[in-house]
Scaffold this active site. Structure first.
Site, PDB file in Angstrom:
ATOM      1  N   HIS A 336       0.850  -1.187   0.000  1.00  0.00           N
ATOM      2  CA  HIS A 336       0.000   0.000   0.000  1.00  0.00           C
ATOM      3  C   HIS A 336       0.885   1.236   0.000  1.00  0.00           C
ATOM      4  CE1 HIS A 336      -2.937   2.993   1.491  1.00  0.00           C
ATOM      5  NE2 HIS A 336      -3.808   2.237   0.853  1.00  0.00           N
ATOM      6  N   ASP A 395      -7.906  -4.897  -0.393  1.00  0.00           N
ATOM      7  CA  ASP A 395      -8.339  -5.640  -1.571  1.00  0.00           C
ATOM      8  C   ASP A 395      -8.060  -7.132  -1.450  1.00  0.00           C
ATOM      9  OD1 ASP A 395      -9.235  -3.401  -3.118  1.00  0.00           O
ATOM     10  OD2 ASP A 395      -7.142  -2.859  -3.404  1.00  0.00           O
TER      11      ASP A 395
END
Length: 459
Positions: A336, A395
């Site tokens: 991320h 996700d």
């Protein structure tokens, strides 16, 4: 004979297109070292991976690292909405056994937690807006099916401009009215678009169930996509939890920044939200949850023993070396821009995913996800020499949770959009009410002055 002629024409067109692309490549190369020479921060990222400061916000904070003597130090991830830890919001809703997405939408829009009376009134307003304008479904959705629901969401949101009697009024009152209408209508557009896609492209039955005004947003979605309209309270509250976690993620994520860029021009909310949807569609952004499931399904097909670290690791190495998967070299769902040690949203979803897996007999699949999460950092380190601290992002587990809820892959990313619109609208209003300048970054031109050459002299 006709087919032979058509094939030859197609080959000619493909050949011409290939030549044009080769011409583009010859004339449009920017050496990577130029970015360093001119201190250009690609992706609006600093050299240490932190984001370039582009604005101020009261809406959300995303914490994933500390800065000590100019160095980025990994830290446990934390996500706060209007200063309140999202973990506390989730825990509060679970403890009180109630839905929370509508409360989060209020919190993001207005800046404080609603009272019981305010929340009840807000839910009534949203419920009154869920129905689409008359003939909108027939004219904008049924008559123009789309294979991709995100594309249909964007087109439908743009089309709502024509059904608004006051679409360009930029006052706070009008923006707030439009925001609440869009938050309410997005789930309806999504589920209608899905049904039309099923009928037109998948050759399956299409059904439009009546909207129940007593339903929460999560309940209304499950009511719309299930043929028998049946769902449990546990399923609806799990979907609601996913929507809470996806509702907002700071002003710097690509789709929210897109919304703020368009809002800074003073354009209408429909153009703004349609652009944000287009951003979220991308596989490097919201589309990643669908890519995770595609990647994991391929891994399951190609790895004989899911419980073998060596076999799973070997396949992940192939992915990173661009020898497997979609040849992007990415392990989707890992890493991320801000979070390092952990993504708090992934931590919350992982806990729910394990419980669901145990309940639905999918523990082996869940444990494979865990194994990939554990092995991926080492694979990146060994194959690419990338030793930065990375963890699973939201996700990675959201697609698995959706799959266990029986939600089709077509709706993974649209559900993200239906949730995130609460944050987009909050940021749009904040941008228009507090900033007051068009966002206009600079690009340095590398082109050199050249004389104009008459066409008969060009080579």
């Amino acid at each position: 004979m006709e087919n032979i002629i058509e094939n030859r024409e197609t080959e000619k067109k493909d050949g011409k297109l290939k030549m044009l692309c080769e011409e583009f490549r010859r004339n449009n190369q920017i050496p990577p070292e130029k970015f360093d020479l001119y201190n250009v921060k690609k992706g609006l990222r600093n050299p240490d991976g932190t984001g370039v400061m582009a604005g101020l916000t009261l809406i959300c904070n995303v914490h994933g690292y500390l800065i000590d003597d100019g160095e980025r130090i990994p830290d446990e991830g934390k996500l706060t909405y209007r200063g309140i830890d999202v973990q506390e919001i989730v825990d509060g809703c679970v403890a009180e056994n109630r839905f929370g997405f509508e409360e989060v939408a209020w919190l993001l829009l207005f800046g404080k937690q609603p009272t019981g009376e305010q929340l009840s009134s807000f839910c009534e307003v949203l419920n009154s807006y869920r129905e689409l304008p008359e003939y909108f479904a027939e004219d904008m959705i049924i008559k123009a099916p789309s294979r991709n629901i995100m594309n249909k969401l964007a087109r439908s949101v743009l089309a709502l401009y024509s059904y608004d009697e006051n679409p360009d009024d930029a006052t706070l009152e009008n923006n707030m009215r439009q925001a609440m209408q869009l938050i309410a209508r997005m789930p309806t557009i999504m589920t209608y678009a899905y049904q039309v896609k099923r009928r037109h492209f998948d050759k399956k039955s299409m059904y439009f169930h009546p909207i129940n005004p007593e339903h929460s947003t999560a309940q209304s979605i499950l009511n719309a996509i299930r043929p028998d309209r049946f769902f449990t309270d546990e399923e609806a509250k799990l979907l609601d939890l996913c929507m809470i976690l996806h509702a907002e993620h700071g002003g710097g994520n690509n789709s929210t920044f897109t919304a703020r860029v368009l809002s800074s021009t003073g354009t209408d909310i429909y153009s703004t939200i349609a652009a944000a949807i287009g951003s979220l569609k991308g596989p490097r952004h919201g589309g990643a949850n669908h890519r995770v499931m595609t990647m994991m399904n391929e891994l399951m097909e190609n790895v004989e023993n899911w419980e073998s670290d060596d076999q799973v690791r070997a396949y992940l190495e192939k992915i990173v070396r661009k020898e497997a998967g979609d040849r992007s070299g990415l392990i989707y769902g890992m890493g991320h821009a801000v979070y390092t040690i952990s993504d708090p949203r992934a931590v919350i979803l992982k806990d729910r995913a394990r419980k669901l897996a145990e309940k639905y007999g999918m523990l082996q699949e869940f444990e494979l996800f865990e194994r990939v999460e554990r092995l991926a950092p080492g694979v990146f380190a060994d194959v690419k020499g990338d030793t930065k601290v990375i963890s699973a992002n939201v996700d990675f587990y959201s697609g698995l949770v959706y799959q266990m809820l029986g939600i089709p892959n077509d709706l993974f990313t649209p559900l993200f959009a239906v949730s995130r619109i609460a944050g987009w609208c909050a940021h749009r209003i904040e941008e228009m009410e507090t900033c007051g300048r068009i966002i206009r970054p600079a690009y340095r031109s590398l082109s050199k002055n050249k004389p104009y050459v008459p066409i008969e002299l060009r080579k």
